[in-house]
Enzyme design. Structure first.
Site, short mmCIF file in Angstrom:
data_model
loop_
_atom_site.label_atom_id
_atom_site.label_comp_id
_atom_site.label_asym_id
_atom_site.label_seq_id
_atom_site.Cartn_x
_atom_site.Cartn_y
_atom_site.Cartn_z
CG ASP A 167 -0.26 -0.01 2.52
OD1 ASP A 167 0.94 0.32 2.58
OD2 ASP A 167 -0.90 -0.35 3.52
CB SER A 168 0.29 4.71 -0.98
OG SER A 168 -0.78 5.14 -0.15
N GLY A 169 0.96 3.69 2.16
CA GLY A 169 1.28 4.21 3.49
C GLY A 169 0.41 5.38 3.90
N GLY A 170 -0.38 5.90 2.97
CA GLY A 170 -1.19 7.08 3.27
C GLY A 170 -2.22 6.87 4.35
CG ASP B 204 -6.23 -5.14 1.95
OD1 ASP B 204 -6.00 -4.77 3.12
OD2 ASP B 204 -6.69 -4.36 1.08
CB CYS C 210 -11.58 -26.43 8.00
SG CYS C 210 -10.06 -25.49 7.76
CB CYS D 275 -6.57 -25.26 8.61
SG CYS D 275 -7.44 -25.19 10.20
CB CYS E 134 -9.94 -28.08 11.23
SG CYS E 134 -10.63 -26.43 11.49
CG HIS F 199 -9.96 -22.13 11.12
ND1 HIS F 199 -10.44 -23.24 10.45
CD2 HIS F 199 -10.99 -21.25 11.21
CE1 HIS F 199 -11.71 -23.04 10.16
NE2 HIS F 199 -12.07 -21.85 10.61
#
Length: 371
Positions: free
Chosen positions: A93-96, A268, A306, A308, A311, A337
């Site tokens: 990301d730009s950090g803004g 995200d 699941c 993972c 689980c 998970h």
């Protein structure tokens, strides 16, 4: 098109679409969710575990890495790919947003954002040109132009959103001029508050600058979900169909599928890992709050559907115990998970789009009540 970068829509179901985002460090099948590695790491999760969970691309924070260890250090050690060990694609990301969230520490003007560092109190300035320079040093596959994200409250929020959207456009022009790295894509960011007209205007002007992709910024700040979908849809009408679209910071499962339905490709959010550390797990059976006493002796896996590590090997009772005892393993297993759930949800969305069954998937996610 940038060196080694491309995007192609490979299927659709209504306005929902799946595609292939090609980067110098690998292909990302979209729609895709990006785990957040703020300081170059998803907290408590290794690169190998991210890969096993289904991650294709990871997001790092420009501002935090600039502050420490410093983008020069990261660059000298091979960029994000060499420094962190995650060899797949990176987006920075730009950090803004992080700088502007400092509120009383930050002052915004045409040049950029001036703020007092929370680390040492020294004055810093982040400009569109510096944000690009830092991201080029970090070596991300996808960089973001600096934008202004105004606070969503206050009587004058509509005017502030308009002013911020216009400034974001001027910063976008500066970002395009500053960007020199041929093997790094650059995305522009759409602003405009909760006004469909402002969002359309911002999208059209940003698209005219010819970015490699486009992001929706300034959403997820209190507006209703249906309103957010309308704003995204309005902006999409002005964006080139052949470019990837990214909805920043949105993370509830039902919000992801609602956005996919109107053509978003990338997401995200900190939600899956942040909630995991507090014992909130997303499952095929709905949300589980494993710190609650009712799970103290529950022998069932967190989610029977699941695969993972949490689980496959452990019970709800065990995770309840770890989380209540503040054992680091509890947060790690819960994070693994939730990441697997989110990444699996996006894989299911891609499959449903290809098969023409996306509407049924959305109904199923909404029925789970995950929120």
């Amino acid at each position: 098109m940038r060196e080694g970068f491309g995007f192609r829509v490979t299927g659709s179901d209504g306005n929902a679409r799946c595609g292939r985002l090609t980067t110098p460090h690998g292909v990302v099948e979209t729609p895709a969710f990006m785990p957040i590695a703020t300081y170059g790491a998803v907290r408590g999760v290794s690169p190998a575990e991210l890969l096993a969970a289904g991650a294709q691309i990871v997001l790092a924070n420009t501002y935090h890495l600039h502050e420490r260890p410093g983008d020069e250090v990261v660059a000298a050690l091979g960029g994000l790919h060499g420094f962190t060990g995650w060899r797949g694609p990176w987006l920075t990301d730009s950090g803004g947003y992080q700088v502007m969230s400092l509120a009383d520490r930050a002052r915004i003007d045409e040049e950029g954002v001036t703020f007092a560092s929370p680390l040492d109190g020294r004055r810093r300035q982040l400009t569109p040109e510096l944000a690009i320079q830092i991201q080029e040093r970090l070596g991300a596959d996808v960089a973001m132009a600096l934008d202004e994200c105004p606070a969503p409250d206050g009587a004058d929020r509509g005017l502030r959103a308009q002013v911020a959207a216009e400034r974001t456009l001027r910063w976008a022009e500066r970002s395009r001029r500053a960007h020199r790295r041929p093997d790094q894509a650059l995305f522009g960011i759409i602003q405009g508050g909760t006004s469909p007209a402002q969002r359309r205007h911002s999208a059209a002007r940003t698209a005219s600058l010819g970015f490699d992709g486009y992001a929706h910024g300034g959403l997820g700040l209190g507006e209703e979900s249906a309103r957010r979908v309308d704003l995204v849809r309005a902006a999409h009408a002005e964006l080139p169909a052949q470019a990837p679209r990214y909805l920043m910071g949105i993370g509830r499962p039902q919000d992801l599928v609602a956005a996919i339905e109107v053509g978003v490709d990338l997401f995200d959010c900190v939600l899956p890992t942040r909630h995991a550390r507090h014992g909130v797990l997303y499952t095929s059976q709905g949300v589980l709050r494993l710190r609650n006493a009712r799970f103290r002796d529950d022998p069932a896996p967190p989610d029977p559907a699941c695969d993972c590590p949490a689980c496959a090997l452990h019970s709800r009772a065990y995770l309840h115990h770890l989380l209540r005892a503040s054992e680091a393993l509890g947060a790690r297993l819960a994070s693994l998970h939730n990441l697997r759930f989110y990444l699996g949800l996006l894989a299911s969305a891609r499959r449903a789009i290809r098969e023409g069954t996306f509407a049924a998937l959305r109904e199923r996610v909404e029925a789970q009540g995950t929120g």
